[in-house]
Each structure stands twice: as C-alpha cells, then as structure tokens.
Design a protein around this motif. Structure first.
Motif, mmCIF file in Angstrom:
data_model
loop_
_atom_site.group_PDB
_atom_site.id
_atom_site.type_symbol
_atom_site.label_atom_id
_atom_site.label_comp_id
_atom_site.label_asym_id
_atom_site.label_seq_id
_atom_site.Cartn_x
_atom_site.Cartn_y
_atom_site.Cartn_z
ATOM 1 N N GLU A 98 -5.002 -14.418 4.760
ATOM 2 C CA GLU A 98 -5.214 -12.995 4.505
ATOM 3 C C GLU A 98 -4.317 -12.138 5.390
ATOM 4 O O GLU A 98 -3.758 -11.139 4.940
ATOM 5 N N ARG A 99 -4.160 -12.551 6.620
ATOM 6 C CA ARG A 99 -3.307 -11.788 7.531
ATOM 7 C C ARG A 99 -1.839 -11.890 7.150
ATOM 8 O O ARG A 99 -1.104 -10.908 7.208
ATOM 9 N N VAL A 100 -1.410 -13.081 6.757
ATOM 10 C CA VAL A 100 -0.025 -13.245 6.295
ATOM 11 C C VAL A 100 0.207 -12.409 5.035
ATOM 12 O O VAL A 100 1.244 -11.760 4.894
ATOM 13 N N ALA A 101 -0.759 -12.404 4.131
ATOM 14 C CA ALA A 101 -0.637 -11.592 2.915
ATOM 15 C C ALA A 101 -0.458 -10.116 3.273
ATOM 16 O O ALA A 101 0.357 -9.416 2.664
ATOM 17 N N GLY A 102 -1.182 -9.650 4.267
ATOM 18 C CA GLY A 102 -1.048 -8.257 4.700
ATOM 19 C C GLY A 102 0.343 -7.934 5.200
ATOM 20 O O GLY A 102 0.911 -6.886 4.871
ATOM 21 N N VAL A 103 0.918 -8.833 5.965
ATOM 22 C CA VAL A 103 2.267 -8.604 6.483
ATOM 23 C C VAL A 103 3.283 -8.637 5.347
ATOM 24 O O VAL A 103 4.226 -7.835 5.320
ATOM 25 N N TYR A 104 3.089 -9.538 4.392
ATOM 26 C CA TYR A 104 4.006 -9.580 3.253
ATOM 27 C C TYR A 104 3.861 -8.338 2.372
ATOM 28 O O TYR A 104 4.833 -7.915 1.749
ATOM 29 N N PRO A 144 -4.902 -8.246 -2.826
ATOM 30 C CA PRO A 144 -4.662 -9.062 -1.634
ATOM 31 C C PRO A 144 -3.602 -8.438 -0.740
ATOM 32 O O PRO A 144 -2.583 -7.965 -1.206
ATOM 33 N N GLY A 145 -3.869 -8.468 0.542
ATOM 34 C CA GLY A 145 -2.922 -7.943 1.509
ATOM 35 C C GLY A 145 -3.161 -6.493 1.857
ATOM 36 O O GLY A 145 -2.866 -6.071 2.973
ATOM 37 N N LEU A 146 -3.695 -5.714 0.941
ATOM 38 C CA LEU A 146 -3.874 -4.290 1.208
ATOM 39 C C LEU A 146 -5.158 -4.004 1.968
ATOM 40 O O LEU A 146 -5.155 -3.252 2.934
ATOM 41 N N ALA A 147 -6.258 -4.592 1.545
ATOM 42 C CA ALA A 147 -7.523 -4.370 2.245
ATOM 43 C C ALA A 147 -7.433 -4.877 3.677
ATOM 44 O O ALA A 147 -7.916 -4.241 4.613
ATOM 45 N N GLU A 148 -6.755 -6.019 3.855
ATOM 46 C CA GLU A 148 -6.612 -6.586 5.182
ATOM 47 C C GLU A 148 -5.784 -5.665 6.076
ATOM 48 O O GLU A 148 -6.063 -5.505 7.247
ATOM 49 N N ARG A 149 -4.749 -5.056 5.531
ATOM 50 C CA ARG A 149 -3.901 -4.157 6.312
ATOM 51 C C ARG A 149 -4.686 -2.915 6.709
ATOM 52 O O ARG A 149 -4.557 -2.428 7.811
#
Length: 155
Positions: A91-97, A134-139
């Motif tokens: 999830e954290r990697v998805a946020g960075v991508y 994915p990636g947005l909520a985590e960011r």
C-alpha cells in the motif's frame, strides 16, 4: 518538470529500497504456504528498484542509497504479522507510485501506473480486500508524515 520527475523517481526508489528490506522480514516470518508469493514480491521489488536506479542515473541524478535498516511500522513476530506487513508495504509503495504517475512525463507515466497497479494487486492478495483508488487513500493518510512511510532508516 524534470526536477519534479526526478524527485518522484528518487522517492519511488527509496520506497523500493524499504520494500526490499521489509520483504526480507516477511520472508523470515511467513508461513511455508505463502513463501512463494513473498519471494515473487521480493523479486518484483528488487527488479523495480534496479530499474529505478538506472532511470535516476539517466535523468542525471545520483540514486538514493538504501539504508542499512528501516523502522518497521509494527512488530513482526509471526506469520499473521508478516502478512500485514506485506500488505502495508504494498500500500505504501502504491502511494509513492501514485505520486510518480502525477509527476512523470508521458514516457514514464505508463510504467509508473503499471507499478502502482502491481502493488495494488499484491496488497489485495495480502490483505484480502481492496480500496477504490489504490495509492491515493494511503497518501492522504500519510501526507503529514515526512517522507515515505516505512522508508525511515534506523541507526
């Protein structure tokens, strides 16, 4: 634009370094029946890391180095915690991508989107559930933190 893209590439590289480290922990704690999945994720993150090193150099930058160790978001004493860690890493990697997708020019945007998709799919497999974007909520949840989560080196 080039400076913004290079900064996002470096952040993705730092996140991949942290994911490679984290999967080393996952691999040491995961149940036998999920080791193949953990090894595949580890290999995928190593390949992404190596590709990002080349991309940063191609942009004229000096690739950010991996730390000797990283702070884990929680203790990982058993297989259940290892599964949670794997999902968290993805999830954290998805946020960075997702940040790299926004910053990248046309050439890299597709590659970054592919990496985001792969991380999101692995997160779903580990967690057993999904999020709408994915990636947005985590960011959004970590936007106040300095740097990418779990990319915090330890002494």
């Amino acid at each position: 634009m080039k400076e913004r893209e290079l900064k996002a590439l470096q952040a993705a590289l730092a996140a991949e370094h942290a994911a490679v480290y984290g999967y080393g922990v996952v691999g040491g704690r995961i149940r036998e029946d999920r080791r193949t999945e953990a090894q595949a994720a580890y290999d995928a993150h190593r390949a992404r890391r190596d590709a990002l090193v080349r991309e940063v150099r191609d942009q004229g930058g000096t690739p950010v180095a991996a730390a000797a160790a990283y702070a884990l978001p929680f203790p990982v004493p058993d297989s259940a915690a290892a599964v949670r860690l794997a999902a968290e890493l993805e999830e954290r990697v998805a946020g960075v991508y997702s940040d790299l997708v926004r910053a990248a020019g046309d050439e890299r945007r597709g590659t970054a989107a592919g990496a985001l998709r792969e991380a999101a799919v692995r997160a779903v497999r580990w967690r057993g559930g999904s999020v709408a974007f994915p990636g947005l909520a985590e960011r959004a949840a970590t936007s106040s933190a300095a740097g990418p989560p779990s990319a915090t080196p330890t002494a």
